[in-house]
Motif scaffolding. Structure first.
Motif, PDB file in Angstrom:
ATOM      1  N   ARG A  96       0.850  -1.208   0.000  1.00 28.81           N
ATOM      2  CA  ARG A  96       0.000   0.000   0.000  1.00 28.81           C
ATOM      3  C   ARG A  96       0.876   1.245   0.000  1.00 28.81           C
ATOM      4  O   ARG A  96       0.630   2.209  -0.723  1.00 28.81           O
ATOM      5  N   ALA A  99       2.613   1.573  -3.423  1.00 26.20           N
ATOM      6  CA  ALA A  99       1.694   2.078  -4.455  1.00 26.20           C
ATOM      7  C   ALA A  99       1.485   3.580  -4.264  1.00 26.20           C
ATOM      8  O   ALA A  99       1.414   4.343  -5.241  1.00 26.20           O
ATOM      9  N   THR A 100       1.389   3.997  -3.012  1.00 23.04           N
ATOM     10  CA  THR A 100       1.207   5.428  -2.731  1.00 23.04           C
ATOM     11  C   THR A 100       2.411   6.216  -3.243  1.00 23.04           C
ATOM     12  O   THR A 100       2.259   7.249  -3.901  1.00 23.04           O
ATOM     13  N   SER A 103       2.355   6.464  -6.905  1.00 25.20           N
ATOM     14  CA  SER A 103       1.344   7.431  -7.378  1.00 25.20           C
ATOM     15  C   SER A 103       1.835   8.868  -7.206  1.00 25.20           C
ATOM     16  O   SER A 103       1.348   9.786  -7.846  1.00 25.20           O
ATOM     17  N   GLU A 216      -4.619   7.640   1.529  1.00 20.11           N
ATOM     18  CA  GLU A 216      -3.847   6.950   0.482  1.00 20.11           C
ATOM     19  C   GLU A 216      -3.885   5.435   0.682  1.00 20.11           C
ATOM     20  O   GLU A 216      -3.969   4.667  -0.268  1.00 20.11           O
ATOM     21  N   ARG A 217      -3.822   5.045   1.950  1.00 18.69           N
ATOM     22  CA  ARG A 217      -3.834   3.610   2.277  1.00 18.69           C
ATOM     23  C   ARG A 217      -5.143   2.988   1.801  1.00 18.69           C
ATOM     24  O   ARG A 217      -5.161   1.895   1.222  1.00 18.69           O
ATOM     25  N   LYS A 219      -7.090   4.098  -0.552  1.00 19.52           N
ATOM     26  CA  LYS A 219      -7.103   4.089  -2.032  1.00 19.52           C
ATOM     27  C   LYS A 219      -6.308   2.915  -2.589  1.00 19.52           C
ATOM     28  O   LYS A 219      -6.628   2.365  -3.622  1.00 19.52           O
ATOM     29  N   ASN A 220      -5.234   2.579  -1.885  1.00 15.87           N
ATOM     30  CA  ASN A 220      -4.319   1.545  -2.399  1.00 15.87           C
ATOM     31  C   ASN A 220      -4.427   0.239  -1.615  1.00 15.87           C
ATOM     32  O   ASN A 220      -3.484  -0.537  -1.577  1.00 15.87           O
ATOM     33  N   ALA A 223      -3.563  -2.921  -3.356  1.00 19.34           N
ATOM     34  CA  ALA A 223      -2.471  -2.758  -4.324  1.00 19.34           C
ATOM     35  C   ALA A 223      -1.522  -3.952  -4.320  1.00 19.34           C
ATOM     36  O   ALA A 223      -1.226  -4.526  -3.267  1.00 19.34           O
TER      37      ALA A 223
END
Ligand code: AMP
Length: 634
Positions: A96, A99-100, A103, A216-217, A219-220, A223
């Motif tokens: 996670r 991925a953050t 991004s 963010e966590r 959102k991902n 991931a």
């Protein structure tokens, strides 16, 4: 069983064969072609042609056999929280975070600066960086905006990961305002800031730049970010450390060599086994935190404890309580921490079941005999293993390698040269090797440095060569900048630094950095900072300053106020870790006729020792004045 002497000899004389064997302790995506390329000394390239990943070796590799085993145990006695993560959960959290970062534009070779308290997210961030081939640069949370700004400027991070606050002794310490100030001070500005909101101190977010980890966590959350297979020589991180100049050096480490060195040390030095628990009381901001909170134990498939808090809160038994609760087998701390515990009720040591513990490793500063004796008795004779190393080396240079052969320890000595380190004692004037027992010389290491040691100074190869490899006359050898002696059995004793680096409670500080910070006060014309022996912290910093406006020198209250102001300047610039214990005001500083500050003479006077030959001194009264100001031991 191999004898240690043979093991050591092979590591030096059959270097490539030895390290090829050790390389099998980790996973490689592509096996190395060359073990050590030392064609361009002093730059050593380990495991060229090999590709691997540090995060894979610390996390993914264990999913096959121990996905449900605890990997990370986070304990905060500051916030009364305790969370454990299995390898599977750690894997998910790291992805996670990775991925953050992706991004936010972070890619292979980019830097991510981590300025965080001891929370699990700091470890996720480190692992996320190495997962994607980005370099982390962790800055100790105790540093303030000035130190942080210098590091931001040097590392030029794309992203900074931080938090609202840390906590010490139950009091929140806001990080965000220090970070904002540091970013303002720095010429380089990060593209994004990722913030963990612990709900401790309200944060003002800068739109477009600041992002919250919780969002963010989420959102991902699912991931999947595969590990980036990088060359063994690809840098994994930089970590700043103090030296003789005011500008900290970014110690740059590789990937493959570091992974192998740590895996080998877990076997031969720490004897940590998969499934067991490792407890290092250090901080992720220091090299011990990198090697032996995060990477080493995880590479070995152990559970690692990350502890936020003091050793004596809620009481002096807290660390032993954790040893009992998590069945810690290997513990790593610093002599200062033991000296703090020594002031507590010794009953705390017998209150808990410490039978799981096999040994206590201590490093970072000299281990004095009374401290070693006290803890050895308290732990019923369990081995207390002193080990000597530096940020630059990443793992021990001197210790006893009981995983190879049971070896006796000697009080006052960290032990013998560790395999891979071709340690020599050299005459500082001639560079000649001192081969007779008990001769005092500079502790030096002949190249190549073994795997895991610094590759270079970040973006400054010349500084790497000029600082570390050019100080001993007539020889290209690495200087540790420590004095040492070796006894007839090959045990070394470390006698202190040859340069202006001081060691306060195991924290390495450059006197030049503190002097530069103090000079920032408008009324300071000149200042000398020296390290003075201290019963608890090993050393403390003491400052002697010459004022621009000395009209109030005789006003005691005014000078006390000024002392407080100077300390605040240091706190604001470097952080409270670097604050001198005392600031004294003088009319002149002792110097040689050529204008060189006689720091060693000042230090000697402060410690009640003979300052030695002062024939080159310009103004003997200056030293007398300092002598009159210090109460030795006071
Ligand atoms: P650091 O890079 O912060 O780990 O500091 C390294 C320095 O700390 C060394 O160069 C030594 O001066 C000192 N040091 C570290 N470990 C020991 C030890 N076991 N005994 C004596 N000094 C030590």
């Amino acid at each position: 069983m191999t004898s240690y002497a043979d093991f050591y000899r092979r590591s030096i004389e059959q270097r490539d064969e030895f390290w090829a064997e050790q390389a099998q302790l980790i996973d490689w995506h592509t096996p190395p072609q060359t073990i050590c390329n030392y064609s361009n000394p002093p730059f050593a390239k380990w495991y060229e042609g090999g590709t691997t990943n540090l995060c894979h070796n610390a996390v993914d590799r264990h999913l096959k056999d121990r996905a449900n085993q605890t990997a990370l145990i986070w304990v905060s006695t500051e916030t009364d929280q305790e969370t454990t993560y299995t390898f599977r959960e750690l894997h998910a959290e790291v992805q996670r975070m990775a991925a953050t970062l992706i991004s936010m534009g972070v890619g292979k070779g980019d830097r991510v600066l981590i300025y965080m308290p001891m929370i699990a997210e700091a470890a996720f961030a480190m692992l996320a960086c190495t997962r994607i081939g980005a370099l982390h640069s962790v800055v100790f949370g105790g540093f303030a905006s000035g130190s942080l700004a210098t590091r931001i400027e040097d590392a030029e991070p794309k992203v900074i990961v931080s938090a609202d606050a840390g906590s010490r002794g139950g009091k929140s310490v806001a990080y965000k305002p220090l970070l904002d100030e540091a970013i303002k001070l720095s010429k380089h500005k990060p593209g994004a800031v990722l913030l963990v909101d612990r709900g401790m101190v309200p944060m003002i977010l800068e739109a477009g730049r600041d992002h919250l980890w919780a969002t963010e966590r989420e959102k991902n959350f699912n991931a999947q970010v595969p590990c980036e297979w990088v060359d063994a020589t690809h840098p994994s991180y930089t970590l700043y450390t103090s030296g003789t100049t005011g500008k900290p050096k970014g110690v740059q480490r590789d990937t493959g060599g570091y992974a192998v060195a740590l895996a080998a040390s877990m076997k031969h030095i720490f004897e940590g086994k998969p499934g067991e628990t490792y407890f290092s009381t250090s901080d992720i901001g220091w090299v011990v935190g990198h090697s032996y909170i995060v990477y080493g134990p995880l590479i070995a498939g152990m559970s690692t404890i990350m502890y936020e808090g003091l050793p004596i809160r809620p009481d002096g038994g807290i660390w032993w309580q954790l040893v009992e609760k998590y069945k810690v087998t290997v513990m790593f701390s610093a002599p200062t921490a033991v000296r703090v515990l020594k002031k507590q009720d010794p009953a705390y040591l017998s209150k808990y079941d410490l039978s799981s513990l096999r040994a206590l490793y201590l490093a970072g500063e000299p281990l004095d005999e009374p401290t070693a004796q006290w803890i050895s008795q308290g732990l019923n004779g369990k081995p207390i293993i002193d080990n000597y190393w530096q940020t630059e080396t990443g793992w021990p240079i001197l210790t006893v390698c009981s995983g190879v052969e049971p070896m006796a320890t000697k009080f006052g000595s960290p032990g013998k040269a560790v395999y891979g380190f071709n340690v020599k004692l050299l005459d500082d004037q001639t560079g000649e090797e001192l081969t007779e027992p008990n001769q005092k010389g500079v502790v030096a290491i002949e190249g190549p440095l073994p795997p895991g040691c610094m590759q270079t100074v970040w973006r400054d190869d010349a500084r790497f060569v000029n600082t570390y490899w050019s100080s001993v006359p007539n020889k290209l050898v690495y200087s540790t900048f420590d004095w040492g002696i070796k006894d007839k059995d090959g045990y070394y004793f470390i006698l202190g630094r040859t340069d202006d680096v001081i060691n306060v409670a195991g924290h390495r500080l450059g006197t030049r950095e503190i002097e530069e910070a103090i000079s920032g006060h408008p009324n300071i014309a000149e200042v000398a900072v020296v390290g003075v022996a201290d019963n608890l912290k090993g050393q403390v910093a003491m400052a002697f300053a010459v004022l621009k406006d000395a009209s109030q020198m005789d006003d005691h209250a005014a000078m006390l106020k000024l002392e407080g102001e100077v300390m605040k300047v240091v706190d604001a610039s470097l952080g409270a870790v670097a604050r001198p214990s005392r600031v004294r005001f003088v009319t002149a500083l002792p110097k040689t006729r050529s204008g060189k500050l006689l720091r060693r003479a000042v230090q000697a006077v402060c410690e009640g020792r003979d300052p030695g030959d002062l024939t080159t001194m310009e103004d003997p009264a200056a030293l007398q004045q300092i002598k009159g100001l210090v109460v030795v031991g006071g």
